[in-house]
Write a protein that holds these residues in place. Structure first.
Motif, PDB file in Angstrom:
ATOM      1  N   PHE A 120      20.079  48.392 -83.590  1.00 51.48           N
ATOM      2  CA  PHE A 120      21.165  49.217 -84.070  1.00 51.48           C
ATOM      3  C   PHE A 120      21.424  48.914 -85.540  1.00 51.48           C
ATOM      4  CE2 PHE A 120      21.729  49.338 -79.563  1.00 51.48           C
ATOM      5  CZ  PHE A 120      22.112  50.647 -79.344  1.00 51.48           C
ATOM      6  N   SER A 134      26.037  49.207 -89.309  1.00 51.86           N
ATOM      7  CA  SER A 134      27.369  49.802 -89.155  1.00 51.86           C
ATOM      8  C   SER A 134      27.819  49.777 -87.696  1.00 51.86           C
ATOM      9  CB  SER A 134      27.348  51.246 -89.651  1.00 51.86           C
ATOM     10  OG  SER A 134      26.422  51.974 -88.881  1.00 51.86           O
ATOM     11  N   SER A 135      26.886  49.486 -86.804  1.00 51.11           N
ATOM     12  CA  SER A 135      27.225  49.483 -85.386  1.00 51.11           C
ATOM     13  C   SER A 135      28.141  48.321 -85.054  1.00 51.11           C
ATOM     14  CB  SER A 135      25.934  49.380 -84.578  1.00 51.11           C
ATOM     15  OG  SER A 135      26.236  48.942 -83.288  1.00 51.11           O
ATOM     16  N   ARG A 136      29.229  48.611 -84.340  1.00 50.08           N
ATOM     17  CA  ARG A 136      30.208  47.573 -84.062  1.00 50.08           C
ATOM     18  C   ARG A 136      30.395  47.329 -82.582  1.00 50.08           C
ATOM     19  NH1 ARG A 136      35.352  48.659 -87.697  1.00 50.08           N
ATOM     20  NH2 ARG A 136      34.534  47.920 -89.662  1.00 50.08           N
ATOM     21  N   ARG A 168      26.396  59.494 -79.341  1.00 50.56           N
ATOM     22  CA  ARG A 168      25.799  58.423 -80.129  1.00 50.56           C
ATOM     23  C   ARG A 168      26.871  57.625 -80.875  1.00 50.56           C
ATOM     24  NH1 ARG A 168      21.921  55.007 -79.389  1.00 50.56           N
ATOM     25  NH2 ARG A 168      20.420  54.732 -81.102  1.00 50.56           N
ATOM     26  N   ASP A 171      27.936  54.613 -79.062  1.00 53.96           N
ATOM     27  CA  ASP A 171      27.068  53.437 -79.218  1.00 53.96           C
ATOM     28  C   ASP A 171      27.372  52.674 -80.510  1.00 53.96           C
ATOM     29  OD1 ASP A 171      25.687  53.686 -76.842  1.00 53.96           O
ATOM     30  OD2 ASP A 171      24.142  54.997 -77.698  1.00 53.96           O
ATOM     31  N   HIS A 172      27.909  53.387 -81.486  1.00 53.63           N
ATOM     32  CA  HIS A 172      28.251  52.748 -82.751  1.00 53.63           C
ATOM     33  C   HIS A 172      29.661  52.152 -82.744  1.00 53.63           C
ATOM     34  CE1 HIS A 172      24.859  53.827 -85.438  1.00 53.63           C
ATOM     35  NE2 HIS A 172      24.685  54.834 -84.589  1.00 53.63           N
ATOM     36  N   ALA A 174      28.517  55.398 -89.849  1.00 54.16           N
ATOM     37  CA  ALA A 174      27.925  55.627 -88.528  1.00 54.16           C
ATOM     38  C   ALA A 174      27.470  57.076 -88.403  1.00 54.16           C
ATOM     39  CB  ALA A 174      28.932  55.280 -87.442  1.00 54.16           C
ATOM     40  N   SER A 176      24.332  57.507 -90.380  1.00 54.76           N
ATOM     41  CA  SER A 176      23.165  56.886 -89.755  1.00 54.76           C
ATOM     42  C   SER A 176      22.686  57.730 -88.573  1.00 54.76           C
ATOM     43  CB  SER A 176      23.494  55.433 -89.400  1.00 54.76           C
ATOM     44  OG  SER A 176      23.388  55.221 -88.028  1.00 54.76           O
ATOM     45  N   ILE A 177      23.606  58.385 -87.887  1.00 56.23           N
ATOM     46  CA  ILE A 177      23.209  59.286 -86.797  1.00 56.23           C
ATOM     47  C   ILE A 177      22.479  60.506 -87.349  1.00 56.23           C
ATOM     48  CG2 ILE A 177      24.072  60.787 -84.948  1.00 56.23           C
ATOM     49  CD1 ILE A 177      26.354  58.665 -84.587  1.00 56.23           C
TER      50      ILE A 177
END
Lengths: 438, 499
Positions: B3, B6-8, B413, B416-417, B453, B456-457
């Protein structure tokens, strides 16, 4: 302002990224002459301590000892565990569960709530809750009219809660449906002959169970009257704790059971928020108003819950929806679900029985003191007494007791009070009440 | 699977929780009940036998700790505002002050019966009266009713008022104009109140053109329902002209106050030509959403419509506050009691804590955040309307669709972030809409993290669209089968053996 995180530097940097010279410029789409050119005239800001002092002062001017009074809002003990759980941020600061993968807590709780409503009412399906008992009753009248489109009237017992009847009138006014009121007898029960007449050509027959006077209506006979006329039998219950002792509306032939579940887990709150419940037979599901939660599976085959049958609802059907409602009283429904879970099978029955016994003791003691029932039918935890309301309430007030509601405000022919006794009133407080009004 | 930074989202110890009815039945109860303390009596002597029942089969038998754990575990399966960013457009998911929660739980508010004599409830009535005055000032109306339990309930109250006003003139009207960008509640409410709906097309800039209204307006039109700013987050800049057109033919302008968070201290709907409007206390005035309610939807009206407000209304009589029931022209009663009082206490606390400058700052920062997120995302995502945004911005999946990635995929999605998705597929006039409303209580850094996020998606949609389409993979559940739920509805648990 402690809720606003922006520093002046943040604001400047953000404006630069946006390409706006100032915050004022962000509002340029509002024609200048329409913009407010002065500060709002509302009281100045308070710090937290001052705010709480202000609110404590307002709260101090309201009486909050449990009154001998129901009439649609019932004083009951709310277990500490209920409120502790309601303070879980994950529950009370969530929105409607539109994204089911991250809302399973809310969705499963509603599914459990729907199950409890079915168990209490003896019906097959229930929605995720409504605003309160009166609006649920009015929605039931409208649903009956949808199910019987050729009928042009709704029959309503006059012994149904006056506010429920009033809201039914408000909601039905634009439909052109006639609201026929049915008389009650000296025992406070809906008159069967009058009901038979009123049900003729009506889409539904609505009675209280127990009714406004606390009286247990002959719901089986009334359902038969409704069915003989081709109408739906609708039971409306404002004191749902009665379901812990009384046969369910479904078992007595009701097609729709509606009312208030405030008695479970929800304090009085000066009358709101309420908690309206709505239950029906499965065959009429597609005409039900309100939100529904159903079971399903995810991609991996694991059980999960989602909002379902939304094709009845406003965001899909718009002007052809079954109702315009687009929310439920989710947190209040959660409170009821938690309270019912704590009570459980034996606790619910014992609590209902306790209410009945304390109220019966009060009735018997009052009768012994010469203050007798005004309407003689069988009751649960609410009952009427004959006598001049001002005199009776004056005596109670002089003894520091709150309670009673003058029946004459809604029924000019009745001179007496409506009283309620719950588990919050012990023998000592009941004896004090009796001594005061003697 | 990897991931981006930025994924938290994280995954911790998450317990699969059974239904409360499926827990092994004990002989327990979590109830703490007093002894009756009065002579034992049998209801069977008074109430006919067939009207009595004993314990209800299927109810659980659990002790208190087990019940508490059940609901704590359920809570852990929820995303919430206090968990993180919740940019649901049109829902105004702003921080809910904890002081308001404390205030609403004061016994002098929480345990007061609505039918006590007025001298016993002066504090509650004063709070309601003061809240009415404050809301009237903030929105520019003459009078306010606090009865409606929700926004849609407020809409119904307002449309019944409009209906009654026409009836009182001896000329009932039958149609209501509703723009195609409106919330579904607007047409549903119009139908509920007995009107047929005439849909109006939004103009090329995302707001209504006066000519569209003029062409549809006639003397059978009771009024128009307008959301301002509208569901695109765009101010209806022709509002004054539109109001003039509607008023000239004897109609009324209904304002849907869902988006009032854009206007506090900046403009007042009552000054714009709106005649009646509901406001959502659970949006603009920071009362919690409670997982779907309770909210409150007070309604403000101009002087001409005041006689039609639902009864009772709170009045100040010298130094006393009381409920006035005798209102001959009233539309009647809208609910059992006087309002969602517990919600009203929280809204009053919020208004008192913010004061005039704080309220204006709310809208200033809400609009700033929305424009900032727009600036950060308008390259990566399609912006269907270039007109200036106020408190929210609507993007679409047009660019991502080229790679087979839809708004639904983008929304899932985001989970998921570690972000709640925006409102999706609304308004209906934008295909694949993503409606983003950050609100004022999110920091610059939070808005940036969300935008990162989203970007990025957008990147992933180009490079690995199947990963986006498989989302969410890090939530408690993967995508749930909504078709299956609706095809064979299972809406309750049933005891074993019951079909």
């Amino acid at each position: 302002m402690r809720y606003h995180p922006h520093s002046p530097e943040d604001i400047q940097a953000m404006l630069a990224a946006i390409g706006a010279p100032s915050v004022d410029a962000l509002f340029d789409s509002i024609p200048h002459e329409l913009q407010l050119d002065r500060p709002l005239d509302v009281p100045a800001a308070l710090d937290e301590r001052a705010l709480l002092v202000h609110l404590e002062q307002l709260a101090a001017r309201n009486a909050c000892t449990p009154p001998f009074l129901g009439a649609g809002a019932y004083p009951h003990h709310v277990p500490s565990a209920v409120d502790q759980l309601l303070m879980r941020s994950e529950l009370y600061t969530a929105y409607t569960p539109y994204q089911p993968e991250i809302s399973q807590g809310t969705l499963q709780a509603i599914f459990e709530y729907q199950t409890y409503v079915c168990l209490l009412t003896g019906l097959e399906v229930a929605n995720a809750s409504m605003y309160d008992g009166a609006t649920a009753a009015a929605e039931a009248a409208l649903m009956a009219a949808r199910l019987r489109p050729d009928r042009k009237a709704i029959a309503v017992s006059r012994a149904l809660h006056p506010a429920y009847r009033a809201v039914i009138r408000t909601y039905l006014e634009p439909t052109g449906l006639e609201v026929r009121e049915i008389a009650f007898g000296k025992d406070g029960r809906t008159d069967l002959d009058a009901a038979r007449k009123a049900a003729e050509g009506a889409a539904g027959l609505i009675v209280g169970y127990p009714n406004y006077f606390g009286v247990v209506e002959p719901l089986r006979e009334l359902s038969q009257v409704a069915h003989d006329a081709g109408a739906l039998s609708i039971a409306a219950t404002s004191e749902a704790l009665a379901f812990g002792l009384l046969a369910s509306p479904g078992a007595l032939g009701a097609d729709l059971a509606v009312g208030s579940l405030q008695s479970f887990g929800n304090p009085l709150n000066f009358g709101g928020p309420g908690l309206g419940f709505f239950a029906a037979r499965e065959s009429t599901l597609r005409q039900m108003p309100g939100r529904l939660v159903g079971e399903t599976t995810d991609r991996k085959g694991r059980r999960g819950f989602v909002l379902t049958l939304a094709t009845r609802e406003q965001h899909i059907k718009r002007e052809r929806a079954t109702s315009n409602i687009c929310s439920n009283h989710g947190l209040d429904a959660l409170a009821a679900t938690i309270h019912l879970s704590l009570l459980g099978k034996s606790g619910l029955h014992r609590l209902a029985r306790l209410n009945y016994q304390r109220a019966r003791y009060a009735r018997e003691q009052l009768a012994a003191a010469g203050i007798t029932a005004l309407l003689s039918g069988p009751v649960f935890n609410e009952f009427t007494v004959a006598g001049d309301p001002a005199t009776l309430q004056g005596k109670m007030s002089a003894a520091g007791i709150d309670g009673g509601y003058p029946l004459g405000r809604d029924y000019p022919e009745l001179t007496g009070l409506l009283l309620c006794v719950t588990e919050l009133h012990d023998k000592t407080s009941i004896d004090r009440l009796v001594a005061a009004v003697r | 699977m990897s991931f981006p930074e930025s994924s938290r989202a994280t995954q911790g110890l998450v317990i699969d929780e059974q239904l409360i009815f499926e827990r092994p039945p004990g002989a327990c109860s979590g109830a703490s009940l007093p002894e009756a303390g009065v002579p034992e009596s049998d209801p069977a002597g008074e109430i006919p036998e067939e009207y009595l029942r004993g314990e209800i089969e299927g109810m659980p038998c659990l002790y208190e700790p087990e019940v508490v754990r059940h609901f704590v575990r359920l809570s852990q399966l929820n995303w919430s505002l206090d968990t993180g960013f919740y940019p649901l457009g049109s829902c105004t998911m702003k921080y809910n002050p904890k002081s308001s929660e404390a205030a609403a739980r004061l016994p002098g508010f929480a345990h007061v019966h609505p039918l006590l004599a007025e001298e016993k409830t002066q504090g509650a009535l004063e709070l309601m009266w003061r809240l009415e005055r404050a809301l009237a000032e903030i929105t520019g109306f003459e009078a306010v009713t606090l009865q409606p339990a929700a926004g849609a309930h407020g809409e119904l109250t307002g449309m019944l008022i409009i209906r009654a006003a026409h009836v009182a003139k001896g000329k009932p009207r039958h149609k209501v104009l509703v723009p195609d960008s409106a919330h579904g509640t607007n047409p549903a409410t119009s139908a509920f109140a007995g009107f047929s709906v005439v849909e109006l097309k939004s103009g090329p800039h995302g707001y209504l053109e006066p000519e569209t209204v003029a062409a549809a307006m006639d003397e059978d039109v009771a009024g128009i329902m307008l959301t301002n700013p509208n569901t695109l987050g765009i101010f209806e800049s022709n509002i004054a002209k539109i109001a003039k057109i509607v008023h000239a033919k004897g109609g009324y302008v209904y304002g849907d106050g869902a988006n009032l968070n854009a206007l506090l201290g900046r403009a007042r709907p009552g000054d714009l030509g709106v005649d009646v409007m509901h406001m959502n206390l659970h949006k603009t005035f920071a009362t919690p959403h409670g997982g779907g309610g309770p909210g409150a939807g007070p309604v403000g009206v101009v002087k001409e419509l005041e006689p039609f407000l639902p009864a009772p209304v709170v009045i100040k009589d010298g130094e006393r506050y009381r409920l006035q029931f005798d209102r001959p022209q009233s539309i009647g009663r809208m609910r059992t009691f006087w309002g969602n009082f517990g919600v009203l206490v929280r809204a009053w606390a919020y208004i008192r804590e913010l004061g005039p400058q704080g309220l204006k700052a709310v809208s200033d920062l809400a609009v700033l955040n929305a424009n900032y997120v727009r600036a950060l995302l308008e390259e990566a995502y399609h912006l269907p309307y270039e007109t200036a945004s106020l408190h929210e911005v609507v993007l679409s999946d047009k660019k991502q669709k080229e790679h087979g990635v839809t708004t639904m995929d983008i929304a899932k999605r985001l989970i998921d972030h570690g972000f709640h998705p925006p409102t999706i597929y609304f308004p209906l006039i934008v295909g694949g809409a993503l409606m983003i409303e950050p609100t004022e209580t999110e920091s610059k850094a939070n808005v940036e993290a969300f935008a990162a996020a989203m970007k990025s998606i957008a990147q992933e949609a180009k490079e690995a669209p199947e990963a986006v389409k498989a989302a969410p993979t890090r939530a408690y559940r993967e995508r749930l089968d909504e078709v299956k739920a609706a095809r064979k509805p299972v809406l309750r648990w049933k005891p074993l053996g019951e079909v």
